[in-house]
Motif scaffolding. Structure first.
Motif, PDB file in Angstrom:
ATOM      1  N   ASN A   1       0.111  -1.578   0.240  1.00 38.44           N
ATOM      2  CA  ASN A   1      -0.467   0.046   0.008  1.00 38.44           C
ATOM      3  C   ASN A   1       0.463   1.226   0.325  1.00 38.44           C
ATOM      4  O   ASN A   1       0.586   2.434  -0.514  1.00 38.44           O
ATOM      5  CB  ASN A   1      -0.450   0.169   1.230  1.00 38.44           C
ATOM      6  N   GLU A   2       2.098   1.578   0.539  1.00 41.45           N
ATOM      7  CA  GLU A   2       3.203   2.651   0.653  1.00 41.45           C
ATOM      8  C   GLU A   2       3.554   2.392  -0.179  1.00 41.45           C
ATOM      9  O   GLU A   2       3.295   3.796  -0.422  1.00 41.45           O
ATOM     10  CB  GLU A   2       4.043   1.951   1.534  1.00 41.45           C
ATOM     11  N   ILE A   3       3.793   1.257  -1.504  1.00 45.83           N
ATOM     12  CA  ILE A   3       4.877   1.615  -2.466  1.00 45.83           C
ATOM     13  C   ILE A   3       3.848   1.725  -3.809  1.00 45.83           C
ATOM     14  O   ILE A   3       3.890   2.764  -3.910  1.00 45.83           O
ATOM     15  CB  ILE A   3       5.679   0.317  -2.946  1.00 45.83           C
ATOM     16  N   ALA A   4       2.942   1.224  -3.411  1.00 47.11           N
ATOM     17  CA  ALA A   4       2.386   0.982  -4.629  1.00 47.11           C
ATOM     18  C   ALA A   4       0.239   2.247  -4.843  1.00 47.11           C
ATOM     19  O   ALA A   4      -0.397   1.549  -5.667  1.00 47.11           O
ATOM     20  CB  ALA A   4       1.786   0.095  -5.519  1.00 47.11           C
ATOM     21  N   ASN A   5      -0.151   2.003  -3.076  1.00 47.69           N
ATOM     22  CA  ASN A   5      -1.306   1.881  -3.058  1.00 47.69           C
ATOM     23  C   ASN A   5      -1.994   1.339  -4.234  1.00 47.69           C
ATOM     24  O   ASN A   5      -3.303   2.330  -3.954  1.00 47.69           O
ATOM     25  CB  ASN A   5      -1.115   3.981  -3.352  1.00 47.69           C
ATOM     26  N   GLU A   6      -1.943  -0.032  -3.224  1.00 48.13           N
ATOM     27  CA  GLU A   6      -2.436  -0.940  -3.573  1.00 48.13           C
ATOM     28  C   GLU A   6      -3.461  -1.544  -2.395  1.00 48.13           C
ATOM     29  O   GLU A   6      -2.245  -1.838  -1.307  1.00 48.13           O
ATOM     30  CB  GLU A   6      -1.565  -1.754  -4.127  1.00 48.13           C
ATOM     31  N   ASN A   7      -4.340  -2.246  -3.091  1.00 51.66           N
ATOM     32  CA  ASN A   7      -4.963  -3.053  -2.137  1.00 51.66           C
ATOM     33  C   ASN A   7      -5.272  -4.340  -2.145  1.00 51.66           C
ATOM     34  O   ASN A   7      -4.534  -5.070  -3.436  1.00 51.66           O
ATOM     35  CB  ASN A   7      -6.440  -2.598  -1.935  1.00 51.66           C
ATOM     36  N   ALA A   8      -4.950  -5.366  -1.132  1.00 49.79           N
ATOM     37  CA  ALA A   8      -4.584  -7.138  -1.341  1.00 49.79           C
ATOM     38  C   ALA A   8      -5.608  -7.907  -0.835  1.00 49.79           C
ATOM     39  O   ALA A   8      -6.306  -7.522   0.707  1.00 49.79           O
ATOM     40  CB  ALA A   8      -2.953  -6.990  -0.848  1.00 49.79           C
ATOM     41  N   VAL A   9      -5.422  -9.091  -1.135  1.00 54.47           N
ATOM     42  CA  VAL A   9      -6.571 -10.259  -0.594  1.00 54.47           C
ATOM     43  C   VAL A   9      -5.618 -10.702   1.049  1.00 54.47           C
ATOM     44  O   VAL A   9      -4.920 -11.333  -0.122  1.00 54.47           O
ATOM     45  CB  VAL A   9      -7.402 -10.369  -1.396  1.00 54.47           C
ATOM     46  N   VAL A  10      -5.933 -11.414   1.752  1.00 58.24           N
ATOM     47  CA  VAL A  10      -4.824 -11.757   2.830  1.00 58.24           C
ATOM     48  C   VAL A  10      -5.839 -12.819   2.509  1.00 58.24           C
ATOM     49  O   VAL A  10      -6.909 -13.103   3.410  1.00 58.24           O
ATOM     50  CB  VAL A  10      -4.805 -10.720   3.378  1.00 58.24           C
TER      51      VAL A  10
END
Length: 339
Positions: free
Chosen positions: A87-96
């Protein structure tokens, strides 16, 4: 597998990335090759070094591939830290997810459904038919036909026509006259196998429109405008011209094989310098060919066919498909595309 909400899906587990040495380079190239046929990608992160994975996310999106970022919450890793870095590097969300414990698998399934490319909504017959239309399918059952079943384009077309509430009538080429006689009115549309284009063209009622499964799939799986333009190159072929015939499937060719026998025979008056490839064996260098004739690609997805079309365009080599090439070779004007 079949996913409720999407339909039939093929999952491909890639060779991955991040390895070094000759083997690592080979794995990288294999993964890169797979992206040519990828509609949607799941990029898995399992450690805090996320830069290379995010680089792949960017590359995939440049190829117009939908991407789902997944973090596998295993023992001995810090899933929260991985998510924060992404999120910090690419401002992307992830499914955990936790694959071992099957946690959040339903969330991943929903992400797949939500990111399904719009191409899934393409129709084979588009606006050619309406409810109540009689559609006649001419389907030769020759030596190439699989025993006990129809080939995929025929099955898919029948299913779509039934969903559109059309009246579907099927026959073989030798029963075309009897089938037409049994109907109380002419079919709105006749769809035939490209190999019997000439027979169907000569026998069809004047008011019935005609196309072939392969021509329909030229639009459904590829770019019909590019294929139509590419077919014009047939008229410019000479005895020194080289033609590449590309088959999607790796079937065992028989004596009446359309790609290895019938189309080459039709091309004989132009050239005999013909190369046939199948499956994923598509040459990197296309500049040595004056024309590419691709099959209907029932065994490929649209993404893969379009990647081949783009590569042909990039190298300046005309490309068409079986049905359109056969129509051109037999002097048949395609009713929708050229009228």
């Amino acid at each position: 597998m079949e996913i409720n909400g999407i339909g039939p899906v093929m999952f491909i587990d890639t060779a991955g990335f991040g390895d070094v040495g000759n083997l690592g380079a080979m794995r990288f190239e294999k993964t890169k090759e797979i992206t040519k046929k990828t509609d949607m990608a799941i990029v898995m992160f399992a450690d805090t070094d996320v830069k290379e994975g995010l680089s792949w996310v960017r590359q995939l999106r440049k190829q117009d591939i939908k991407v789902i970022i997944v973090v596998n919450d295993m023992e001995n890793n810090n899933a929260k830290e991985i998510v924060l870095k992404i999120n910090e590097i690419a401002n992307e969300n992830a499914v955990v997810v936790n694959a071992l414990k099957k946690h959040n698998i339903e969330e991943l399934r929903n992400a797949l459904i939500e990111n399904t490319p719009n191409g899934k909504d393409l129709e084979i017959t588009e606006n050619m038919v309406k409810e109540g239309d009689i559609v006649m399918l001419i389907m030769p059952q020759d030596k190439q036909a699989p025993k006990g079943r129809l080939i995929l384009p025929q099955s898919q077309t029948i299913r779509e026509l039934l969903d559109k509430k059309c009246v579907v009538v099927s026959c073989t080429a030798e029963k075309m006259d009897e089938t037409l006689a049994a109907l109380n009115k002419a079919p709105s549309l006749i769809i035939c196998d490209s190999q019997v284009f000439r027979i169907a063209y000569e026998k069809k009622p004047k008011e019935s429109r005609l196309t072939s499964f392969s021509v329909l799939f030229a639009a459904y799986k590829g770019d019909i405008e590019v294929f139509l333009a590419g077919a014009k190159a047939i008229d410019c072929l000479t005895k020194d011209s080289r033609v590449l015939i590309a088959e999607a499937c790796t079937h065992v060719p028989l004596e009446e094989d359309i790609g290895r026998v019938k189309i080459p025979n039709m091309l004989k008056k132009y050239t005999s310098l013909i190369t046939v490839v199948s499956g994923s064996d598509f040459p990197a260098d296309l500049t040595k060919y004056d024309l590419i004739i691709h099959c209907g690609a029932c065994m490929f997805n649209r993404k893969y066919v379009l990647s081949r079309i783009e590569e042909a365009k990039r190298q300046g080599t005309p490309i068409t498909n079986y049905g359109i090439a056969i129509a051109r070779l037999q002097g048949i004007q395609l009713f929708e595309a050229e009228s």
